[in-house]
Design an enzyme around this catalytic site. Sequence first.
Site, mmCIF file in Angstrom:
data_model
loop_
_atom_site.group_PDB
_atom_site.id
_atom_site.type_symbol
_atom_site.label_atom_id
_atom_site.label_comp_id
_atom_site.label_asym_id
_atom_site.label_seq_id
_atom_site.Cartn_x
_atom_site.Cartn_y
_atom_site.Cartn_z
ATOM 1 N N LYS A 114 0.852 -1.184 0.000
ATOM 2 C CA LYS A 114 0.000 0.000 0.000
ATOM 3 C C LYS A 114 0.889 1.235 0.000
ATOM 4 O O LYS A 114 1.719 1.418 0.883
ATOM 5 C CB LYS A 114 -0.905 -0.007 1.235
ATOM 6 C CG LYS A 114 -1.973 1.072 1.216
ATOM 7 C CD LYS A 114 -3.007 0.839 2.295
ATOM 8 C CE LYS A 114 -4.130 1.851 2.199
ATOM 9 N NZ LYS A 114 -5.219 1.578 3.141
ATOM 10 N N GLU A 125 -19.615 -5.125 10.214
ATOM 11 C CA GLU A 125 -20.490 -4.368 11.109
ATOM 12 C C GLU A 125 -21.506 -5.250 11.815
ATOM 13 O O GLU A 125 -21.870 -4.981 12.970
ATOM 14 C CB GLU A 125 -21.199 -3.260 10.319
ATOM 15 C CG GLU A 125 -20.298 -2.136 9.854
ATOM 16 C CD GLU A 125 -19.515 -2.445 8.584
ATOM 17 O OE1 GLU A 125 -18.692 -1.611 8.170
ATOM 18 O OE2 GLU A 125 -19.720 -3.544 8.009
ATOM 19 N N ARG A 166 -25.419 -1.537 7.437
ATOM 20 C CA ARG A 166 -25.092 -2.911 7.081
ATOM 21 C C ARG A 166 -25.452 -3.891 8.200
ATOM 22 O O ARG A 166 -25.460 -5.093 7.989
ATOM 23 C CB ARG A 166 -23.598 -3.020 6.760
ATOM 24 C CG ARG A 166 -23.121 -1.972 5.777
ATOM 25 C CD ARG A 166 -21.683 -2.170 5.388
ATOM 26 N NE ARG A 166 -21.553 -3.214 4.393
ATOM 27 C CZ ARG A 166 -20.399 -3.625 3.872
ATOM 28 N NH1 ARG A 166 -19.277 -3.092 4.289
ATOM 29 N NH2 ARG A 166 -20.369 -4.572 2.988
#
Length: 648
Positions: free
Chosen positions: A283, A380, A408
Amino acid sequence: MAELLTHINKPQDLHGLTNEQLEQVADELRRYIIDTVGQIGGHFGANLGAVEIAVALHSLLDSPRDKILWDVGHQAYPHKILTGRRDQLPTIRHYEGLAPFCSIFESEHDIMGAGHASTAIGYAVGIKEAMRRGHGEDGNVVAVVGDGAMTGGVAFEAVTQAGGLGTPIVVVLNDNGMSIAPNVGALSRYFNRVRLNPKLWHAREDVESSLAKLPAFGHTFERFGPHFKESLKAFWAPGLFWEELDWAYMGVIDGHDVRAVRRAVREALAAQRPVVVHCATVKGKGFAPAEDGGLEGMERWHAAKAGSITNGAPAPAAAAPAGAAAPAPQYTAVFGKALLAEARRDERVLGITAAMNSGTGLNILQEALPDRYFDVGIAEQQAVLLACGLALQGCRPVVAVYSTFLQRAYDQIVHDVCLQQLPVVFAMDRAGLVGDDGPTHHGAFDIAYMRCLPNIVLMAPRDEAMLVHMLHTALAHEGGPVALRYPRGEAVGVPLPDEPCVIPVGTGEILREAPPEAGGTRVALLGYGTGVDRALAAAELLNEHGVAVTVADARFAKPIDAGLVAQLAAEHELLVTVEEGVLSGGFGSAVWETLAESGPAPRILRVGLPDRFITHGAPKLLHAEVGFTPERIAERVLAAVGERQTLV
């Protein structure tokens, strides 16, 4: 060397290039992202890590006939550049510019909208199964899943179905070990062991070549075909997890080697079965502060602020103007510090995040009291269920989550929290319009989707001091769950309390009362959350135009202060509700319903967000677009009382 990227106007322009030329395109693409995003701001590290994957895929596939699905979408800037949007990149996330994530309304190459993680594999299964049944044009389907998306449960639901159906899709696992913060959980540790052990990178190929050379077995091994070989190799090398779910596994591939990624994807497509291509990437690849800064550097450069990079390097920090007042604290930081104080006061208090520790302010609790902190990954639903289990054992869990992400876990809120009346606190950051991330991240619906649920208390602070009091109130509430919403960004700037106090649940507060002789019987403004500040500012404007106004802070949307609402309605000709949420089923609807139940409803004007998805852009521009400004509120009030005027 002649520049190539300026000649790439569609994916097919990559098809005739050599591997060396494709590597050059990748280098130019990375430099373009660093230079552009460093100036305008936007998602950064994940895009730098996905450059070679994007180049490799578009050089092999024929988009949009072949479908390339980008999970989350904040790793899709290279894809956008290669699909005809190169010159528009400087507009990304800006008002009326390119969308911050993939958008089916923006380009035929954006096959799915993606602002929430872990959805691409599910889309891919549906698209390919439709193709297998003759619907739409047939083609290859590849899902690029990365930046922590494999910690999300819906990704595993799709993996299970694809393995059971034998759906011929390819998943490119862009594995950089990160979401915004480092990935968590057992699966993440598994990927880390595979990715970080160089002995395993070529272990599968070594096993295959060794078996093929055995005098009594080699010919038979080759005759059994690729499926048998893949399954047999899994016992000696990484990938058994996938093989047991009827997926073929290829990896670990160097995700920054265009040639290697192309070779692996080509073989995966030829297999005509579910295949995962496990690519190891970095990343922030190509930007030293992110690439060489370890986990901290990658987390810091997940996104770049406007003007943060100059000439490919971090720009020097600008000095604050002499004599400038210190800015007000961010609501997120106020919440994080208040939660830490509550945890120190009460050992039952714990914090839960779904892969958003710094984004929700829970990094403050994590650093100070790590044993009182949980990160469940991009899951979640599990965050809420974990909170339920903790609450059943006498803990006071606080689920810190963005308003839009809590959607969610709606079934868990209804079935597991509210039905059982468990004392779970939902701290909903990013309530209202959040700006550049756009409609997938605007917290527009939580008032409406929470207000209809029994047993829950809804509250919203007008400023940072009230946020501290409300968190304390929520944790002191014994009667069930509490949902607390607050906005993104800078707070109002009021002093924080030395000690928080408990606010009586269901009570509002009059902040400004105009005397009847000044025309104060005409209009009352009742704000909720950020609506209070807008109401107070609108009252000042109305006062300048000869209309004295009463202003009240509702504080609670459920239970609503019926007495205060009735008083305001009885003493004023017009009652105006102000909320930063959708009007349908929102706070204003609660006020109207409360008054209608006791008799004929008075004149009510509701100010809030319209019944549509709102685009991306600076919050100031978005608030002006939807009329959530003091000037527009004042204009509407003047029109309603028969004094039509336009305020400049």
